[in-house]
Design a protein around this motif. Structure first.
Motif, PDB file in Angstrom:
ATOM      1  N   UNK A  44       0.819  -1.195   0.000  1.00  0.00           N
ATOM      2  CA  UNK A  44       0.000   0.000   0.000  1.00  0.00           C
ATOM      3  C   UNK A  44       0.863   1.260   0.000  1.00  0.00           C
ATOM      4  N   UNK A  45       0.403   2.270  -0.713  1.00  0.00           N
ATOM      5  CA  UNK A  45       1.094   3.566  -0.761  1.00  0.00           C
ATOM      6  C   UNK A  45       0.170   4.645  -0.204  1.00  0.00           C
ATOM      7  N   UNK A  46       0.735   5.824   0.013  1.00  0.00           N
ATOM      8  CA  UNK A  46      -0.076   6.955   0.456  1.00  0.00           C
ATOM      9  C   UNK A  46      -1.154   7.257  -0.573  1.00  0.00           C
ATOM     10  N   UNK A  47      -0.806   7.134  -1.853  1.00  0.00           N
ATOM     11  CA  UNK A  47      -1.776   7.397  -2.912  1.00  0.00           C
ATOM     12  C   UNK A  47      -2.928   6.389  -2.866  1.00  0.00           C
ATOM     13  N   UNK A  48      -2.611   5.118  -2.548  1.00  0.00           N
ATOM     14  CA  UNK A  48      -3.662   4.100  -2.420  1.00  0.00           C
ATOM     15  C   UNK A  48      -4.628   4.473  -1.302  1.00  0.00           C
ATOM     16  N   UNK A  49      -4.078   4.900  -0.173  1.00  0.00           N
ATOM     17  CA  UNK A  49      -4.912   5.271   0.971  1.00  0.00           C
ATOM     18  C   UNK A  49      -5.749   6.511   0.648  1.00  0.00           C
ATOM     19  N   UNK A  50      -5.135   7.492  -0.002  1.00  0.00           N
ATOM     20  CA  UNK A  50      -5.858   8.716  -0.337  1.00  0.00           C
ATOM     21  C   UNK A  50      -6.989   8.430  -1.315  1.00  0.00           C
ATOM     22  N   UNK A  51      -6.709   7.571  -2.297  1.00  0.00           N
ATOM     23  CA  UNK A  51      -7.736   7.222  -3.277  1.00  0.00           C
ATOM     24  C   UNK A  51      -8.909   6.527  -2.593  1.00  0.00           C
ATOM     25  N   UNK A  52      -8.603   5.610  -1.667  1.00  0.00           N
ATOM     26  CA  UNK A  52      -9.664   4.905  -0.947  1.00  0.00           C
ATOM     27  C   UNK A  52     -10.473   5.867  -0.079  1.00  0.00           C
ATOM     28  N   UNK A  53      -9.809   6.836   0.527  1.00  0.00           N
ATOM     29  CA  UNK A  53     -10.485   7.796   1.396  1.00  0.00           C
ATOM     30  C   UNK A  53     -11.198   8.889   0.630  1.00  0.00           C
ATOM     31  N   UNK A  54     -10.920   8.985  -0.681  1.00  0.00           N
ATOM     32  CA  UNK A  54     -11.557  10.008  -1.497  1.00  0.00           C
ATOM     33  C   UNK A  54     -11.057  11.398  -1.193  1.00  0.00           C
ATOM     34  N   UNK A  55      -9.758  11.527  -0.969  1.00  0.00           N
ATOM     35  CA  UNK A  55      -9.193  12.841  -0.672  1.00  0.00           C
ATOM     36  C   UNK A  55      -7.782  12.915  -1.231  1.00  0.00           C
ATOM     37  N   UNK A  56      -7.220  14.094  -1.243  1.00  0.00           N
ATOM     38  CA  UNK A  56      -5.858  14.249  -1.731  1.00  0.00           C
ATOM     39  C   UNK A  56      -4.864  13.696  -0.711  1.00  0.00           C
ATOM     40  N   UNK A  57      -3.650  13.415  -1.189  1.00  0.00           N
ATOM     41  CA  UNK A  57      -2.620  12.896  -0.283  1.00  0.00           C
ATOM     42  C   UNK A  57      -2.320  13.893   0.836  1.00  0.00           C
ATOM     43  N   UNK A  58      -2.349  15.172   0.500  1.00  0.00           N
ATOM     44  CA  UNK A  58      -2.068  16.203   1.503  1.00  0.00           C
ATOM     45  C   UNK A  58      -3.154  16.231   2.582  1.00  0.00           C
ATOM     46  N   UNK A  59      -4.412  16.169   2.136  1.00  0.00           N
ATOM     47  CA  UNK A  59      -5.522  16.157   3.096  1.00  0.00           C
ATOM     48  C   UNK A  59      -5.475  14.893   3.946  1.00  0.00           C
ATOM     49  N   UNK A  60      -5.158  13.766   3.313  1.00  0.00           N
ATOM     50  CA  UNK A  60      -5.034  12.509   4.053  1.00  0.00           C
ATOM     51  C   UNK A  60      -3.981  12.630   5.150  1.00  0.00           C
ATOM     52  N   UNK A  61      -2.843  13.211   4.792  1.00  0.00           N
ATOM     53  CA  UNK A  61      -1.783  13.365   5.776  1.00  0.00           C
ATOM     54  C   UNK A  61      -2.213  14.213   6.957  1.00  0.00           C
ATOM     55  N   UNK A  62      -2.982  15.266   6.685  1.00  0.00           N
ATOM     56  CA  UNK A  62      -3.456  16.130   7.760  1.00  0.00           C
ATOM     57  C   UNK A  62      -4.405  15.378   8.688  1.00  0.00           C
ATOM     58  N   UNK A  63      -5.339  14.609   8.107  1.00  0.00           N
ATOM     59  CA  UNK A  63      -6.264  13.830   8.929  1.00  0.00           C
ATOM     60  C   UNK A  63      -5.529  12.745   9.714  1.00  0.00           C
ATOM     61  N   UNK A  64      -4.540  12.117   9.115  1.00  0.00           N
ATOM     62  CA  UNK A  64      -3.765  11.081   9.798  1.00  0.00           C
ATOM     63  C   UNK A  64      -3.038  11.672  11.003  1.00  0.00           C
TER      64      UNK A  64
END
Length: 342
Positions: free
Chosen positions: A240-260
């Motif tokens: 799994x990559x950050x992009x995989x997680x962001x795609x699953x969450x329906x958000x950008x990688x940057x937004x995903x990082x902030x929520x994480x």
């Protein structure tokens, strides 16, 4: 005078837990320790602890009046228990009662493992159990502890310190971390995680000690990442990559990082690594799979990669961990996954 008792102890040695109480104890730490050790979680059938409340007499703990067990020689009972828990001491400006200090010292000399929660470290320090050792307590009182007991190496930046037969924790929630750590030492991470689930708390990262790592996950169903965490944990065997997680969450990688960062205090990749290590710990405890198989099952790829990350994170090689924390009879052999609790 410093008292030493660092003889390694086995699971069978840890059957009795005594809560050492006296006037002026903090009720939060006392109640929390009782909850952890008094009852085994559902589905766990390993031999569990016998808990005793030991004190010199009926005492007031916060707003409550507490009647210790055993009508005679109540504090003397500490000498006959396997693990002594000293809860927080309310007034650190006062010396703890000599009777309590002497009983805790005698228990350790008799072979007990002694652990303090929060400002209970002042009792252990007065007993001489912390001389020459690293120790901690609630951050608001570390300077007082260090000044009063100059032979101690007081560390204000950790959740707890494990010196083998003597352990100390920081305040409040860190006391829960230490209690779960003791269960983990005695029964392995599977059982400790089951206790955490029963108490509806995450099995926290052990501050200052990277062993038994498990990053927390959100506890609210409406959290933006609530569905992502179990999805990712079910796929730890995949790259799994950050992009995989962001795609699953329906958000950008940057937004995903902030929520994480907000939810777990760490980055997506570090969280993934933590979960892979945790899964490796469970497989080492509950299966006979060789390291290569576990490396594949946890998405590490090769045994070399797993050993490198495991040794750096946990502090010991996988084979050593397996020998130390092999799952005991009576536990469910099926590894569990960390999912949001409700």
């Amino acid at each position: 005078m410093s008292v030493r008792n660092d003889t390694p102890r086995t699971l069978s040695d840890m059957g009795t837990v005594a809560l050492a109480v006296t006037e002026g104890m903090l009720h939060f730490e006392l109640s929390m320790a009782y909850e952890v050790f008094a009852a085994a979680p559902v589905g766990v059938t390993v031999p569990w602890y016998d808990v005793e409340v030991c004190g010199s007499d009926a005492v007031r703990v916060g707003r409550f009046r507490l009647e210790p067990d055993h009508g005679l020689d109540r504090l003397g009972r500490l000498r006959h228990t396997d693990t002594v828990i000293v809860p927080g001491w309310a007034d650190v400006d006062e010396e703890p009662p000599a009777e309590l200090v002497g009983a805790v010292r005698a228990a350790h000399e008799a072979g007990a493992r002694v652990a303090s929660l929060c400002t209970g470290a002042f009792v252990l320090a007065a007993a001489g159990l912390l001389d020459g050792r690293r120790a901690t307590t609630h951050w608001a009182h570390t300077e007082v502890l260090a000044a009063r007991h100059p032979l101690l190496d007081v560390d204000p930046d950790v959740l707890y310190v494990d010196n083998g037969s003597v352990l100390t924790s920081a305040g409040k929630a860190a006391a829960m971390d230490l209690c779960l750590h003791l269960v983990r030492l005695d029964h392995g991470s599977f059982v400790a995680n089951a206790v955490a689930r029963r108490l509806v708390v995450p099995p926290h990262r052990a501050g200052g000690q990277a062993q038994f790592v498990a990053a927390p996950v959100p506890t609210r169903d409406d959290h933006p990442l609530a569905s992502l965490f179990p999805w990712a944990i079910e796929r730890l065997d995949r790259p799994l990559t950050v992009e995989d997680l962001a795609r699953r969450a329906g958000m950008s990688s940057r937004t995903l990082g902030r929520h994480f960062r907000s939810a777990t205090g760490t980055t997506p990749l570090q969280w993934l690594l933590t979960q892979r290590i945790r899964r490796a710990q469970e497989l080492l405890e509950t299966t006979d799979d060789v390291v290569d198989v576990i490396a594949t099952a946890t998405g590490m790829g090769t045994a070399t990669t797993l050993r490198r990350h495991f040794n750096r994170t946990v502090g010991v090689p996988p084979d050593t961990y397996r020998r130390t924390f092999r799952s005991r009879p009576g536990t469910d052999p099926t590894p569990t996954t960390q999912v949001p609790v409700t």
